[in-house]
Design an enzyme around this catalytic site. Structure first.
Site, short mmCIF file in Angstrom:
data_model
loop_
_atom_site.label_atom_id
_atom_site.label_comp_id
_atom_site.label_asym_id
_atom_site.label_seq_id
_atom_site.Cartn_x
_atom_site.Cartn_y
_atom_site.Cartn_z
N ASP A 28 -0.18 9.59 3.19
CA ASP A 28 -0.28 9.31 4.62
C ASP A 28 -1.17 10.32 5.33
OD1 ASP A 28 0.11 8.25 7.11
OD2 ASP A 28 2.04 9.23 7.41
N ASP A 69 -6.00 6.19 9.09
CA ASP A 69 -4.59 6.36 8.71
C ASP A 69 -4.30 5.56 7.45
OD1 ASP A 69 -1.90 6.73 8.55
OD2 ASP A 69 -1.42 5.92 10.52
#
Length: 417
Positions: free
Chosen positions: A87, A296
């Site tokens: 992440d 992201d």
């Protein structure tokens, strides 16, 4: 993905947010143990702190898992494998730990701190405890943490330090000692049983990237994400430090934009072309605000401000010679098409500042269920958007935090093993 934000009011959303049309609502959801994705490599210990010359590049296997990407790290002594969501939109590294008072179901064994000789709790008096805003002192003088995500997922536990072991390009073990992570004893939310936690790769002080610093020969890393629905037995690698640079023919680069929030990797989007039709970010030729998007890997769809999203959707409809499906409640209001063949949609080009990134249908038209393809974009009321992992797939993407650039190279990531 970041903490304490609402998807519909701001652009930062949780790693566990997958729109219903991308969730495993059809077919067999038993994708097997992630541990089976990883090839075992014999290795010898090779500490890197203080190393003057880095001739090897530390790497980590990354496999696709229901819209997320699971990254293998080994923590502890002896090394214990964890499989966390990779992440770039958050910082905290955490995994479920024994004893687990309130944990979601996990297929792989859970980390037991008692069995690791290198484990140590972070004292609440330590500066490390205050690097995380939610760090609080327990009666035992340990640093307790709470870390929440936009989807209402949450992890609570104890901040600790451990040795992290990666494997280099030559097969040797590369050790990084004293890495701060969350030993989660109370975790809940939209996690599935293949995910043991999250590996925060953002730019904030608690992330894995910030903690590795220059230990691997430079503060940089690269990733190559396989497309959605790739066979789970196919995986790629994430590389760290010297040797992870993205270079060669076909590489384009865009500047990173520094903001007060150090976690997201902000870049500037000028516009998007659907086929040969250029759509300016603001709908006109006026200048755009710097840092209006961030990358992201923990968010599947690309999220655009509504005014741009609506124009992209309208142009895709204009260029696809089919009528969108409107009779499936599972698909909501998303732009979807029902066809038994692969949908032949238009090419999209994302125009970042200094870098035109071309996206093929496999990166933009996602199949959430049999015979259905949906545009892998959604919208937000914010002026800032998110470049999600569907669009990042099949690109070798390098984050160079020293040169402050992000580089893109078209790559078949299924062959980047």
């Amino acid at each position: 993905m970041a903490s304490f934000h609402s998807f519909f009011t701001v652009i930062i959303i949780s790693h566990v947010f997958i729109p219903s049309y991308f969730s495993p609502i059809h077919g067999n959801t038993d994708v097997g143990f992630m541990i089976n994705l990883i090839r075992k490599t014999s290795a010898q210990a090779f500490p890197v702190r203080g190393l003057s010359a880095m001739s090897e590049t530390p790497q980590s296997p990354v496999g696709a898992n229901l819209g997320h990407y699971l990254m293998e790290l080994s923590i502890g002594t002896p090394p214990f494998k964890i499989y966390g969501i990779a992440d770039t939109g958050s910082d905290l590294i955490w995994t479920q730990c024994l004893p687990c008072n309130n944990c979601y179901n996990q297929l792989n064994p859970m980390f037991d701190p008692i069995k690791s000789s290198s484990y140590s709790n972070v004292s609440c008096d330590s500066n490390l405890c205050h690097q995380l805003d939610t760090g609080v002192c327990s009666p035992q003088k340990q640093c307790n943490y709470t870390y929440a995500y936009a989807s209402a997922s949450i992890t609570q536990g104890v901040l600790a330090q451990e040795t992290v072991t990666l494997t280099s390009t030559t097969g040797t073990s590369v050790l990084l000692k004293g890495v701060v992570f969350g030993c989660g004893h109370d975790n809940k939310g939209g996690f599935n049983d293949h995910e043991t936690g999250i590996i925060g790769l953002g730019g904030g002080p608690m992330s894995f990237i910030s903690q590795m610093g220059a230990s691997f020969g430079g503060k940089r890393f690269s990733q190559c994400l396989v497309p959605f629905h790739t066979d789970v037995n196919v995986y790629s690698r994430m590389s760290f430090g010297k040797g992870s640079e993205v270079s060669g023919e076909g590489v384009v680069s865009t500047p990173l934009v520094i903001k007060d929030d150090k976690t997201p990797y902000f870049v500037t989007l000028l516009g998007i072309s659907v086929g040969n039709t250029y759509l300016h970010y603001n709908g006109s030729s006026e200048n755009v605000e710097k840092g209006n998007m961030f990358l992201d890997s923990g968010t599947p769809p690309t999220i655009l401000p509504t005014q741009l999203y609506d124009r992209v959707v309208a142009e895709v409809k204009n260029q696809v010679a089919m009528e969108p499906t409107v009779d499936d409640p599972d698909l909501g209001s998303q732009l979807c098409y029902r066809t038994k063949n692969n949908l032949r949609g238009p090419m999209l080009t994302v125009h970042f500042e200094g870098a035109n990134v071309t996206l093929e249908p496999i990166q933009t038209l996602i199949s959430p269920k049999d015979d259905v393809f949906c545009l892998g974009f959604t919208n937000t009321s914010s002026d800032v958007g998110i470049y999600g992992n569907f669009a990042q797939s099949n690109y070798l993407i390098g984050f160079d935090l020293e040169a402050q650039v992000v580089s893109f190279k078209p790559t078949d990531c299924t062959k980047n093993t």
